[in-house]
Design a protein around this motif. Structure first.
Motif, mmCIF file in Angstrom:
data_model
loop_
_atom_site.group_PDB
_atom_site.id
_atom_site.type_symbol
_atom_site.label_atom_id
_atom_site.label_comp_id
_atom_site.label_asym_id
_atom_site.label_seq_id
_atom_site.Cartn_x
_atom_site.Cartn_y
_atom_site.Cartn_z
ATOM 1 N N MET A 1 46.282 48.094 22.796
ATOM 2 C CA MET A 1 46.098 48.205 24.254
ATOM 3 C C MET A 1 45.484 49.562 24.585
ATOM 4 S SD MET A 1 48.837 47.026 27.043
ATOM 5 C CE MET A 1 49.483 48.387 27.954
ATOM 6 N N ASN A 2 44.529 49.571 25.494
ATOM 7 C CA ASN A 2 43.884 50.807 25.881
ATOM 8 C C ASN A 2 44.120 51.088 27.357
ATOM 9 O OD1 ASN A 2 42.017 51.906 23.686
ATOM 10 N ND2 ASN A 2 41.741 49.687 23.563
ATOM 11 N N ASN A 3 44.100 52.347 27.699
ATOM 12 C CA ASN A 3 44.216 52.702 29.107
ATOM 13 C C ASN A 3 42.895 53.234 29.632
ATOM 14 O OD1 ASN A 3 46.964 51.995 29.416
ATOM 15 N ND2 ASN A 3 47.492 53.800 28.189
ATOM 16 N N HIS A 4 41.817 52.559 29.242
ATOM 17 C CA HIS A 4 40.496 52.950 29.722
ATOM 18 C C HIS A 4 40.410 52.769 31.225
ATOM 19 C CE1 HIS A 4 38.841 51.935 25.511
ATOM 20 N NE2 HIS A 4 39.042 53.229 25.626
ATOM 21 N N ASN A 5 39.431 53.445 31.798
ATOM 22 C CA ASN A 5 39.197 53.352 33.221
ATOM 23 C C ASN A 5 38.238 52.190 33.509
ATOM 24 O OD1 ASN A 5 38.832 53.859 35.909
ATOM 25 N ND2 ASN A 5 37.385 55.541 35.591
ATOM 26 N N HIS A 6 38.774 51.095 34.038
ATOM 27 C CA HIS A 6 37.972 49.894 34.305
ATOM 28 C C HIS A 6 38.053 49.539 35.773
ATOM 29 C CE1 HIS A 6 39.167 48.647 29.976
ATOM 30 N NE2 HIS A 6 38.146 49.458 29.974
ATOM 31 N N PRO A 7 37.195 50.125 36.602
ATOM 32 C CA PRO A 7 37.312 49.882 38.046
ATOM 33 C C PRO A 7 37.158 48.413 38.423
ATOM 34 C CG PRO A 7 35.657 51.579 37.569
ATOM 35 C CD PRO A 7 36.102 51.025 36.261
ATOM 36 N N GLN A 8 36.430 47.652 37.584
ATOM 37 C CA GLN A 8 36.164 46.260 37.966
ATOM 38 C C GLN A 8 37.056 45.255 37.231
ATOM 39 O OE1 GLN A 8 31.822 45.600 39.232
ATOM 40 N NE2 GLN A 8 31.587 46.923 37.474
ATOM 41 N N SER A 9 38.165 45.727 36.634
ATOM 42 C CA SER A 9 38.972 44.807 35.816
ATOM 43 C C SER A 9 39.599 43.694 36.668
ATOM 44 C CB SER A 9 40.028 45.561 35.022
ATOM 45 O OG SER A 9 41.002 46.077 35.881
ATOM 46 N N LYS A 10 39.936 43.997 37.929
ATOM 47 C CA LYS A 10 40.505 42.961 38.794
ATOM 48 C C LYS A 10 39.465 41.861 39.036
ATOM 49 C CE LYS A 10 43.371 42.316 42.846
ATOM 50 N NZ LYS A 10 44.248 41.410 42.064
ATOM 51 N N GLN A 11 38.222 42.291 39.194
ATOM 52 C CA GLN A 11 37.142 41.322 39.405
ATOM 53 C C GLN A 11 36.968 40.440 38.163
ATOM 54 O OE1 GLN A 11 32.430 41.154 39.792
ATOM 55 N NE2 GLN A 11 33.244 43.047 40.654
ATOM 56 N N VAL A 12 37.074 41.061 36.970
ATOM 57 C CA VAL A 12 36.948 40.297 35.714
ATOM 58 C C VAL A 12 38.070 39.263 35.621
ATOM 59 C CG1 VAL A 12 37.103 40.472 33.188
ATOM 60 C CG2 VAL A 12 35.735 42.122 34.466
ATOM 61 N N ILE A 13 39.318 39.694 35.935
ATOM 62 C CA ILE A 13 40.473 38.783 35.863
ATOM 63 C C ILE A 13 40.287 37.613 36.845
ATOM 64 C CG2 ILE A 13 42.973 38.616 36.311
ATOM 65 C CD1 ILE A 13 43.075 41.627 35.296
ATOM 66 N N ASN A 14 39.798 37.929 38.064
ATOM 67 C CA ASN A 14 39.556 36.857 39.050
ATOM 68 C C ASN A 14 38.492 35.882 38.574
ATOM 69 O OD1 ASN A 14 41.427 37.931 40.759
ATOM 70 N ND2 ASN A 14 39.957 39.014 42.058
ATOM 71 N N ARG A 15 37.435 36.412 37.973
ATOM 72 C CA ARG A 15 36.366 35.535 37.471
ATOM 73 C C ARG A 15 36.895 34.640 36.347
ATOM 74 N NH1 ARG A 15 30.551 37.414 37.950
ATOM 75 N NH2 ARG A 15 30.523 38.898 39.646
ATOM 76 N N LEU A 16 37.739 35.210 35.468
ATOM 77 C CA LEU A 16 38.313 34.410 34.371
ATOM 78 C C LEU A 16 39.232 33.326 34.936
ATOM 79 C CD1 LEU A 16 39.075 37.232 31.749
ATOM 80 C CD2 LEU A 16 37.266 35.519 31.624
ATOM 81 N N SER A 17 40.019 33.674 35.980
ATOM 82 C CA SER A 17 40.918 32.685 36.600
ATOM 83 C C SER A 17 40.110 31.515 37.172
ATOM 84 C CB SER A 17 41.707 33.317 37.756
ATOM 85 O OG SER A 17 42.595 34.258 37.259
ATOM 86 N N ARG A 18 39.019 31.844 37.861
ATOM 87 C CA ARG A 18 38.179 30.787 38.449
ATOM 88 C C ARG A 18 37.561 29.911 37.353
ATOM 89 N NH1 ARG A 18 36.629 34.715 42.274
ATOM 90 N NH2 ARG A 18 34.693 35.174 41.185
ATOM 91 N N ALA A 19 37.137 30.559 36.242
ATOM 92 C CA ALA A 19 36.540 29.788 35.138
ATOM 93 C C ALA A 19 37.571 28.833 34.531
ATOM 94 C CB ALA A 19 35.990 30.739 34.074
ATOM 95 N N ILE A 20 38.841 29.298 34.430
ATOM 96 C CA ILE A 20 39.910 28.439 33.883
ATOM 97 C C ILE A 20 40.117 27.229 34.808
ATOM 98 C CG2 ILE A 20 42.407 28.296 33.426
ATOM 99 C CD1 ILE A 20 42.210 31.315 32.548
ATOM 100 N N GLY A 21 40.200 27.473 36.126
ATOM 101 C CA GLY A 21 40.385 26.384 37.096
ATOM 102 C C GLY A 21 39.234 25.387 37.050
ATOM 103 N N HIS A 22 38.025 25.935 36.931
ATOM 104 C CA HIS A 22 36.824 25.094 36.872
ATOM 105 C C HIS A 22 36.853 24.221 35.603
ATOM 106 C CE1 HIS A 22 32.271 25.068 37.992
ATOM 107 N NE2 HIS A 22 32.721 23.874 37.740
ATOM 108 N N LEU A 23 37.219 24.851 34.468
ATOM 109 C CA LEU A 23 37.266 24.094 33.201
ATOM 110 C C LEU A 23 38.332 22.999 33.248
ATOM 111 C CD1 LEU A 23 36.879 26.365 30.047
ATOM 112 C CD2 LEU A 23 35.428 24.492 30.820
#
Lengths: 100, 100
Positions: A1-23
């Motif tokens: 696990m890393n504690n990198h600075n990822h300002p857009q990680s929430k956006q990535v998680i939301n996009r993955l959630s939508r892709a799961i729902g779509h699939l």
């Protein structure tokens, strides 16, 4: 696990959630025996969404993790990114070849 | 809903199920702040799996639905497949361009 600075990680998680729902909805379509072309269109949309998520990850990574790693001469972070991008591009080249 | 003959539909459903499970684990990785390159590698693997599922759908569709449609001169089925494949290839070309 890393504690990198990822300002857009929430956006990535939301996009993955939508892709799961779509699939999940595409899986239902397949179970119902829906038209092949329709299935293919929907899978294309999910691939496009995953490429969008990958683009955000790459941007975030280059703008934050890689820049920070370069400052302290951490070659592993840079090498790992190059390997990951090579794998990512490799998939696309392979697929384009298999279609033509 | 169609009752086309899709001998490989169970395989497509299984591949979609695995892609959903894989994406759920990637989402967890993103929530845990795991390394960007690792996330990218895993997303590449899901895209590859979805391309595999698309390939099976296209093969099944051409070998069964399209062949049957051609016999009764049903142009809609053929046109829909061409549209779907154009969309599918279009996504790949666009993505390769965006990376270079």
């Amino acid at each position: 696990m890393n504690n990198h600075n990822h300002p857009q990680s929430k956006q990535v998680i939301n996009r993955l959630s939508r892709a799961i729902g779509h699939l999940e909805s595409i899986k239902k379509m397949a179970e119902e025996g829906r038209d092949c072309s329709e299935l293919l269109n929907q899978i294309s949309a999910v691939i496009s969404a995953l490429n969008g998520a990958s683009k955000v990850i790459i941007e975030d990574h280059i703008n934050h993790c890689v820049v920070e790693a370069a400052k302290v001469d951490d070659k592993k972070v840079v090498n790992d990114l190059v390997d990951a991008i090579n794998k990512y591009i490799g998939i696309h080249i392979k697929n384009n070849d298999s279609i033509h």
